[in-house]
Design a protein around this motif. Sequence first.
Motif, PDB file in Angstrom:
ATOM      1  N   ASN A 349      11.031   2.334  -5.425  1.00 47.77           N
ATOM      2  CA  ASN A 349      10.021   3.008  -4.616  1.00 47.77           C
ATOM      3  C   ASN A 349      10.522   3.265  -3.197  1.00 47.77           C
ATOM      4  N   VAL A 350       9.811   4.148  -2.492  1.00 49.79           N
ATOM      5  CA  VAL A 350      10.118   4.366  -1.080  1.00 49.79           C
ATOM      6  C   VAL A 350       9.572   3.232  -0.217  1.00 49.79           C
ATOM      7  N   GLY A 351       8.644   2.438  -0.733  1.00 57.73           N
ATOM      8  CA  GLY A 351       8.087   1.334   0.038  1.00 57.73           C
ATOM      9  C   GLY A 351       7.392   0.332  -0.858  1.00 57.73           C
ATOM     10  N   TYR A 352       7.191  -0.862  -0.300  1.00 56.13           N
ATOM     11  CA  TYR A 352       6.542  -1.962  -1.019  1.00 56.13           C
ATOM     12  C   TYR A 352       5.611  -2.677  -0.064  1.00 56.13           C
ATOM     13  N   GLY A 353       4.398  -2.129   0.097  1.00 52.91           N
ATOM     14  CA  GLY A 353       3.472  -2.699   1.055  1.00 52.91           C
ATOM     15  C   GLY A 353       4.047  -2.612   2.454  1.00 52.91           C
ATOM     16  N   ASN A 354       3.874  -3.681   3.223  1.00 50.11           N
ATOM     17  CA  ASN A 354       4.446  -3.741   4.569  1.00 50.11           C
ATOM     18  C   ASN A 354       5.701  -4.591   4.605  1.00 50.11           C
ATOM     19  N   GLY A 355       6.401  -4.677   3.474  1.00 48.54           N
ATOM     20  CA  GLY A 355       7.640  -5.423   3.445  1.00 48.54           C
ATOM     21  C   GLY A 355       7.409  -6.920   3.334  1.00 48.54           C
ATOM     22  N   ALA A 356       8.430  -7.699   3.689  1.00 48.61           N
ATOM     23  CA  ALA A 356       8.411  -9.142   3.467  1.00 48.61           C
ATOM     24  C   ALA A 356       7.299  -9.850   4.242  1.00 48.61           C
ATOM     25  N   SER A 357       6.876  -9.294   5.364  1.00 46.55           N
ATOM     26  CA  SER A 357       5.821  -9.950   6.146  1.00 46.55           C
ATOM     27  C   SER A 357       4.437  -9.761   5.540  1.00 46.55           C
ATOM     28  N   ARG A 358       4.259  -8.691   4.794  1.00 43.72           N
ATOM     29  CA  ARG A 358       2.976  -8.408   4.152  1.00 43.72           C
ATOM     30  C   ARG A 358       3.280  -7.726   2.819  1.00 43.72           C
ATOM     31  N   PRO A 359       3.708  -8.524   1.815  1.00 42.20           N
ATOM     32  CA  PRO A 359       4.182  -7.919   0.558  1.00 42.20           C
ATOM     33  C   PRO A 359       3.088  -7.135  -0.156  1.00 42.20           C
ATOM     34  N   GLY A 360       3.505  -6.247  -1.012  1.00 44.94           N
ATOM     35  CA  GLY A 360       2.604  -5.455  -1.835  1.00 44.94           C
ATOM     36  C   GLY A 360       3.389  -4.344  -2.501  1.00 44.94           C
ATOM     37  N   THR A 361       2.699  -3.540  -3.289  1.00 47.20           N
ATOM     38  CA  THR A 361       3.359  -2.409  -3.952  1.00 47.20           C
ATOM     39  C   THR A 361       2.817  -1.065  -3.478  1.00 47.20           C
ATOM     40  N   TRP A 362       1.887  -1.058  -2.513  1.00 42.96           N
ATOM     41  CA  TRP A 362       1.340   0.227  -2.071  1.00 42.96           C
ATOM     42  C   TRP A 362       2.392   1.013  -1.299  1.00 42.96           C
ATOM     43  N   HIS A 363       2.337   2.318  -1.451  1.00 42.46           N
ATOM     44  CA  HIS A 363       3.248   3.203  -0.724  1.00 42.46           C
ATOM     45  C   HIS A 363       2.740   4.634  -0.874  1.00 42.46           C
ATOM     46  N   ALA A 364       3.300   5.541  -0.099  1.00 45.74           N
ATOM     47  CA  ALA A 364       2.881   6.947  -0.122  1.00 45.74           C
ATOM     48  C   ALA A 364       4.120   7.837  -0.149  1.00 45.74           C
ATOM     49  N   TRP A 365       3.949   9.002  -0.729  1.00 45.00           N
ATOM     50  CA  TRP A 365       5.008  10.003  -0.719  1.00 45.00           C
ATOM     51  C   TRP A 365       4.371  11.378  -0.821  1.00 45.00           C
ATOM     52  N   SER A 366       5.157  12.399  -0.548  1.00 40.01           N
ATOM     53  CA  SER A 366       4.638  13.769  -0.532  1.00 40.01           C
ATOM     54  C   SER A 366       5.557  14.681  -1.323  1.00 40.01           C
ATOM     55  N   ILE A 367       4.956  15.696  -1.938  1.00 43.71           N
ATOM     56  CA  ILE A 367       5.710  16.747  -2.605  1.00 43.71           C
ATOM     57  C   ILE A 367       5.031  18.067  -2.270  1.00 43.71           C
ATOM     58  N   ALA A 368       5.768  18.968  -1.616  1.00 39.15           N
ATOM     59  CA  ALA A 368       5.212  20.233  -1.119  1.00 39.15           C
ATOM     60  C   ALA A 368       3.992  19.916  -0.247  1.00 39.15           C
ATOM     61  N   ASP A 369       2.825  20.474  -0.575  1.00 37.33           N
ATOM     62  CA  ASP A 369       1.632  20.184   0.243  1.00 37.33           C
ATOM     63  C   ASP A 369       0.646  19.310  -0.534  1.00 37.33           C
ATOM     64  N   VAL A 370       1.202  18.327  -1.244  1.00 43.90           N
ATOM     65  CA  VAL A 370       0.411  17.306  -1.923  1.00 43.90           C
ATOM     66  C   VAL A 370       0.857  15.934  -1.408  1.00 43.90           C
ATOM     67  N   ASP A 371      -0.103  15.123  -0.974  1.00 42.18           N
ATOM     68  CA  ASP A 371       0.170  13.747  -0.556  1.00 42.18           C
ATOM     69  C   ASP A 371      -0.309  12.793  -1.645  1.00 42.18           C
ATOM     70  N   VAL A 372       0.501  11.775  -1.929  1.00 40.77           N
ATOM     71  CA  VAL A 372       0.195  10.796  -2.971  1.00 40.77           C
ATOM     72  C   VAL A 372       0.122   9.409  -2.340  1.00 40.77           C
ATOM     73  N   PHE A 373      -1.000   8.714  -2.577  1.00 42.87           N
ATOM     74  CA  PHE A 373      -1.210   7.371  -2.051  1.00 42.87           C
ATOM     75  C   PHE A 373      -1.344   6.418  -3.238  1.00 42.87           C
ATOM     76  N   MET A 374      -0.376   5.551  -3.409  1.00 37.70           N
ATOM     77  CA  MET A 374      -0.348   4.645  -4.547  1.00 37.70           C
ATOM     78  C   MET A 374      -0.781   3.257  -4.080  1.00 37.70           C
ATOM     79  N   LEU A 375      -1.798   2.704  -4.757  1.00 40.73           N
ATOM     80  CA  LEU A 375      -2.482   1.499  -4.278  1.00 40.73           C
ATOM     81  C   LEU A 375      -2.060   0.253  -5.055  1.00 40.73           C
TER      82      LEU A 375
END
Length: 545
Positions: A349-375
């Motif tokens: 993934n491009v991200g995993y929550g807020n990293g080691a200080s605040r772990p998680g799997t949430w992250h966001a990414w974009s393709i063209a003019d669509v934003d994706v928020f994964m919870l």
Amino acid sequence: MPDARPSLTRRDFLGLGGAALASLAVPGAVSLAAPRRAAASRTQYKRRGLRAMTRIDEGRLDDAIAHLHEQLADLPGDPEFFYGLAVAHGRKGNLDTALSYVRKALDAGLPPGRFLAGPRRLTGALREAPAFRALLYDRLGAAYIHGPMLGGVSDSEARVWVRTPGAATVRVTLRPSGADRRQHRSAPVRTREERDYTGVARITGLSPDTEYTYRLRVDGREQPGEWSFRTFPREGEAASFSIGFGACAGYTPWHEHIWRRIAAQDFPAFMLLGDNVYIDRPERPAVQRYVYYRRQSRPEFRTLTAGTSIAAIWDDHDFGTNDSAGGPEPFSPDWKPSVWRTFRHNWNNVGYGNGASRPGTWHAWSIADVDVFMLDCRYYRTAPDAASPSMLGPTQKQWLFDRLRQSTATFKLIASSVPFPDDVKPGSPDPWQGYPDEREELFSLIEDQQIGGVVLLSGDRHRADVWRIEREESYDLYEFQNGRLTNIHTHGSMSGSLFSYNDTCHFGRLRVDTTRSNPTLTYDIIDINGNVVHSTTLRRSQLSA
């Protein structure tokens, strides 16, 4: 309803060929006896090897061996059970017997990388045997064992994940597929024991909407294989494209060909929305790794991940146990950070929550003019009967709300591992209906801030649904649910939905066209045989605040 399992050739069953894409009823098939086929379809295959590996991890070696022989009596020649017997006998010190099962597993089609990956804690004695190393390395044919897995693709960069048998230096070389043959190279990345011998190479400076081919170099040597992918359209600009999503992918050999079916769609990206593997052993890292290695070794899955950007979140069965809630503390219970690290080592993934200080799997990414928020709906979840119950926890919720306020995308996809509508799982507080106040906070934010273009995605339920959530103060919200990638077990269809399907395994396709004067987003439900069983189209004008 139980699956009807068709006759399988040995080649199809082991995943070594692509004929299963067209048909599993092949001339010359080695057909299991009908009663055994029926028993196998009723029993969730994904749990058979898992139970054996749990017993091995617990030191109950004789129990594990007996269990595995029972499985072989039901499914003769299954390489997964030979693998388990090799590991169990290796732990007992029966190295000659263990090596005989290694050979049986390899001859039955198990990739040699399965043994080289481990889990190393359970294969230590076996790995030290010179005959084992000679047998495996002679058959490996490459200096990497899992991957490549593409991830983090954007309009200008990409990341490539790989696992090697031991510590090694990995580099990716990449060229455009057209006339421009300028080579791009990643910085060298070292795979290390603390990352389970995985590494992620990042390539920057790429051009939007361009096809590239890439190769791997390990310790300076070019590896066999060449793969291709296309970068995303330019971020923020109108485009027409498709992306895929799905959830609930229990390991089922006769359903694994769905990954090739998905790969054939040529999606630039595919989202896995949880229960991507089924573990249910949060305090047993070796068992968790075993389940990931099992999927990552499948040639069908590797076909998909090598050319499609993969983004993953988890749900209860790959985080904790059924309907699990991790609680509000980032490092308590103490198994949570370990489970998170294992997840990180096995995805890209491009991200995993807020990293080691605040772990998680949430992250966001974009393709063209669509934003994706994964919870991440598990790591910080409190019990639904807590004083102030929360699905997301304060940090993730603030992140989501801030990102939604800032987004100017035509469509905004909120991908949750569990569904939002009421009555999607009657009587259960596990979906969002168990957290109505926090759900209302999100929906009210969309209304109060006049955030248009929001579409909800989810998994968890072993079926595909379309839901409409009526809102009095703004536009109705739609949820597209897709939750049976490879599972045998199904959940019943729901009368309250606009459409509900659970006949076969399936995946979701989202067709986006923002070049239109009234942009559209279409959800197609595609079954494992490639048939489009339902389509729903939303127009941007329907999603206007």
